[in-house]
Enzyme design. Sequence first.
Site, PDB file in Angstrom:
ATOM      1  N   LYS A 193      -5.762  74.405 -53.477  1.00 29.96           N
ATOM      2  CA  LYS A 193      -6.709  73.603 -54.277  1.00 29.96           C
ATOM      3  C   LYS A 193      -7.662  74.438 -55.135  1.00 29.96           C
ATOM      4  O   LYS A 193      -8.142  73.984 -56.157  1.00 29.96           O
ATOM      5  CB  LYS A 193      -7.525  72.671 -53.366  1.00 29.96           C
ATOM      6  CG  LYS A 193      -6.698  71.538 -52.775  1.00 29.96           C
ATOM      7  CD  LYS A 193      -7.558  70.568 -52.005  1.00 29.96           C
ATOM      8  CE  LYS A 193      -6.712  69.570 -51.252  1.00 29.96           C
ATOM      9  NZ  LYS A 193      -7.506  68.515 -50.621  1.00 29.96           N
ATOM     10  N   ASP A 253     -10.084  63.636 -54.183  1.00 29.71           N
ATOM     11  CA  ASP A 253     -10.521  63.510 -52.776  1.00 29.71           C
ATOM     12  C   ASP A 253     -11.889  62.831 -52.741  1.00 29.71           C
ATOM     13  O   ASP A 253     -12.155  61.953 -51.929  1.00 29.71           O
ATOM     14  CB  ASP A 253     -10.631  64.892 -52.118  1.00 29.71           C
ATOM     15  CG  ASP A 253      -9.267  65.519 -51.878  1.00 29.71           C
ATOM     16  OD1 ASP A 253      -8.305  64.771 -51.653  1.00 29.71           O
ATOM     17  OD2 ASP A 253      -9.165  66.757 -51.932  1.00 29.71           O
TER      18      ASP A 253
END
Length: 292
Positions: A75, A111
């Site tokens: 990420k 997220d």
Amino acid sequence: MNISDRFNGSTSVYGIIGNPIEHSFSPVLQNTLIEKYGINGVYSPFRVDEDKVGDALKGLFALGIKGINVTVPHKKAVMPYLERIDETADIIGAVNTLKKTDTGFEGYNTDILGLKKSFELNGVEIKDKKVMLLGAGGAANAAAVLLCQLGAKEIILVNRTKQKAEELKDHILKYFNADVSIISYDEMESIEKPDVIINTTSVGMGEGNYASPVKNENYFEGVKAVFDAIYIPWETKLLSDAKRCGCKTINGFDMLIYQGIASFEIWNGISVSDEDAVEIRNILGEYFLRRK
Ligand code: ATR
């Protein structure tokens, strides 16, 4: 419908990169969305080694892959290869969604959008609330940014390693004018109870794991809601203790579903209604529990 009827020369490809990737739930979620919205597309997992992230992104772009999810451990690693990074993703310092443009990939963090939607649809109020955040890693960073954006009155960071909590606090205060304090797990009992507790630690993760980051099982009396980012097991010890104390409890499954829906919306310019989102969540929740 047969697989040969589903795909043709115009089929768009989407996917997820990570390592390991075999246990990812995203292919099931995204292919369900693709089918529901009648998109001529397919979503596939790609295992990418840590030293191949740049090569993988070059290849995915050259192949015209429309949208990519990025999971652990890539990420942060994808960020230098992107054409543009959304402001919130930049503050969080992690990207989990890439959208192809003519000149490169744009990076987003869904997220945080998944967590926000999970709070909304489960009736968890953050504005003007006192919130306790357990953990100070990547997930805590995203949660802390959301708490600031939603106007939490007070954020109390609790972490085993104090140094990491201090780093998170300093980082957050660079961007937000927020009331952030740090305590140890031992000091939890000596402060006034929070309205909401959010667990982003890995304590209690994995089937058959009965550990909880909060040792006192009765601590949750007086707390309104407890969110645990974990969804395997479906109910962690933290959540079962909190439920017994009368709290509203939410596991991480909705966050998982809604981050995926947000990625799907970014790639396809489609807005998924709350009704559709809840319907998909329920179908996949049943599927997930059956598969276990
Ligand atoms: P993520 O990106 O999922 O947040 P991470 O960055 O590795 O993962 O962070 C994991 C978090 O779980 C950390 O806050 C870690 O605490 P430390 O900073 O002290 O390492 C926390 N954690 C992991 N195991 C723990 C344990 N046994 N007790 C308390 N906290 C724990």
